[in-house]
Design an enzyme around this catalytic site. Structure first.
Site, PDB file in Angstrom:
ATOM      1  CG  ASN A 181      43.216  51.978  39.299  1.00  0.00           C
ATOM      2  OD1 ASN A 181      42.411  52.819  39.697  1.00  0.00           O
ATOM      3  ND2 ASN A 181      43.099  51.397  38.119  1.00  0.00           N
ATOM      4  CD  GLU A 282      37.323  53.843  33.729  1.00  0.00           C
ATOM      5  OE1 GLU A 282      37.486  52.597  33.771  1.00  0.00           O
ATOM      6  OE2 GLU A 282      38.096  54.655  34.238  1.00  0.00           O
ATOM      7  CB  CYS A 316      40.218  50.266  34.443  1.00  0.00           C
ATOM      8  SG  CYS A 316      40.721  51.848  33.736  1.00  0.00           S
ATOM      9  CD  GLU A 490      35.798  59.758  33.621  1.00  0.00           C
ATOM     10  OE1 GLU A 490      35.190  60.121  34.635  1.00  0.00           O
ATOM     11  OE2 GLU A 490      36.805  59.023  33.661  1.00  0.00           O
TER      12      GLU A 490
END
Length: 511
Positions: A181, A282, A316, A490
């Site tokens: 994505n 993640e 996400c 991150e």
């Protein structure tokens, strides 16, 4: 800015023609970058010559045939990365910083090329693709600076004869597994931090979108990133599991960083146990987007459009459940529907397109399943709710009201252009619904009540909260979730720590 070497290639991407003829007639560096894996500074085909197709989801046309690597090639990539680590870790932080800055500059100067590739293989609009390239490259610039700020500590010693220090050192070879994505940004967010810390990497990009990863290697090569420091192993879905097992099981790999589904993340963690790898995960989300009675409804609608429908809902941190308080519920539903009416769905490279296709027909099937389930259980479709004749990867942007907790869309992440709107009466009810999931990546709410803002911000069980704001991501923030949405962070000043070990050094006998 389209370089001379790859001008012909990108004319073909722009017209969505097959690259096959180009690969046969031209040996330009960028052509190789879109057909072969990148291992130890070389563009490498599969040992048996196997390839897999990468197609444009907007029209199903072939973009490229890419090397279909297996466990053997992955082992080789790990070995090369392990060898390169011995030299790369000894580069000074300033030297690594200079190389990363050069890489950033080259990619920035070639933003349009990278965006065209991204749109062709992923389907998102060219405007969103350009934005992703800016976002992705910003991590390389950010971590180029953070490389020089990896500070250890000299501790106050309790002994006159001792000096105590904490040193920070790179963990080693890192296995990087990324989703489709955000095929540029998810790689650069991880690789930028890893390389800045002094680690080397072996990247396995998603089989749907390997071209963006390979293109970044082309520019890394131009920047002078040494051979073996950055490796990309491409493979089809058929070989994805075996490639992943090598990265998780090989003792030369010290860390796994993964972005993707919670289900896959758990598998990778289990496979990493035997070698006690560091892991960053993640994972999936099920974000609640709450609109309270005190909210600016127009701002909330604009935020919902941005959060829910960005990338056709395939992010996400996309709002998955829209919770709206009773007094503004009807107004919100009406205004959201009118906003969605203005969408233009089509090929991401076409002028005027606001929303592109989903990544594939399987993704469309899931959205359609959620819509049908909601309607069967009492949901009312206000707009959309059907497949589009434009192609098998297209689904109409959809708003459904009268959603209840029994519907699949409340329990599962849709990952598509479906906005389900739930009515609630009290703040406690909204928080109960929002926190009822095992996911905890992101959450959003709109309110102008300052006391409520503090309460809800602290009580939402997520790693990131948007307060009267739907755009959370940036290179300087700590991105990550809690519960089953992952481990680690991150970006930000914390992101580089995920790739560093702390070593305690004690100097004795000084007096």
């Amino acid at each position: 800015m389209i370089g001379k070497m790859s001008h012909k290639l990108f004319n073909n991407i722009l017209t969505i023609r097959s690259m096959t003829s180009i690969c046969k007639s031209s040996r330009s560096a960028m052509t190789l970058a879109l057909s072969n894996a990148y291992i130890n500074g070389k563009w490498v085909p599969a040992e048996d010559g196997s390839t897999f197709p990468v197609k444009n989801p907007a029209n199903g046309k072939l973009i490229s045939e890419v090397a279909d690597m297996t466990a053997n090639e992955t082992e080789a990539a790990v070995n090369h990365a392990a060898k390169a680590f011995k030299q790369w870790k000894d580069y000074t932080a300033f030297d690594r910083s200079k190389l990363l800055k050069k890489w950033y500059t080259i990619m920035t100067n070639n933003q349009e090329e990278l965006a065209q590739i991204l749109t062709a293989e992923n389907g998102k609009t060219i405007t969103e693709a350009r934005g992703e390239i800016m976002y992705g490259t910003s991590f390389v610039e950010w971590f180029a600076e953070e490389a020089k700020r990896v500070y250890g500590d000299v501790l106050p010693s309790g002994f006159k004869s001792k000096r105590q220090l904490h040193l920070k050192q790179p963990v080693g070879v890192c296995g990087i597994i990324t989703p489709w994505n955000f095929p540029n940004a998810m790689i650069l967010r991880k690789v930028g931090a890893a390389l800045a810390a002094g680690c080397t990497v072996v990247v396995k990009p998603a089989e749907d979108t390997p071209l963006s990863a390979l293109a970044t290697c082309h520019y890394a090569e131009q920047a002078g990133i040494p051979a073996g420091v950055l490796n990309v192993v491409t493979c089809s879905h058929k070989h994805a599991a075996e490639v992943g097992k090598v990265l998780c099981g090989n003792p030369k790999v010290s860390k796994i960083s993964f972005t993707g589904s919670t289900e896959t993340g758990k598998i990778l963690m289990k496979q990493s146990v035997d070698t006690m790898k560091r892991v960053s995960m993640e994972l999936g989300g099920n974000a609640a987007f709450i609109v309270f009675n005190s909210a600016d409804v127009n701002a909330a609608v604009a935020g919902a459009v941005s959060s829910k429908f960005r990338g056709s809902g395939q992010t996400c941190i996309s709002a998955n459940r829209l919770l709206v308080q009773d007094q503004v519920y009807d107004e919100f539903c009406e205004k959201l529907t009118k906003a969605v009416e203005k969408f233009v769905v089509g090929d991401g490279l076409e002028d005027g397109t606001t929303h592109g296709p989903l990544i594939n027909e399987k993704a469309v099937d899931k959205v359609d399943k959620h819509v049908k389930d909601a309607v069967e259980k009492g949901g009312k479709v206000l707009i959309g709710g059907e497949r589009l004749a434009k192609g098998p990867a297209f689904y109409s942007p959809t708003v459904i009201r009268d959603i209840n907790q029994e519907m699949a869309v409340c329990r599962e992440e849709t990952f598509g252009p479906l906005a389900p709107v739930i009515k609630f009466k009290e703040e406690k009810e909204a928080l109960l619904i929002a926190n009822s999931t095992r996911m905890g990546l992101a959450g959003y709410f709109y309110s102008q009540d300052i006391q409520q803002i503090w309460r809800v911000a602290e009580d939402l069980e997520v790693g990131m909260v948007g307060i009267n704001e739907s755009v959370l991501s940036a290179m300087n923030i700590a991105f990550g979730g809690i519960k089953e949405s992952g481990l680690g962070r991150e970006g930000s000043k914390y992101g580089i720590d995920e790739y560093l070990n702390i070593k305690y050094a004690c100097f004795g006998g000084l007096h």
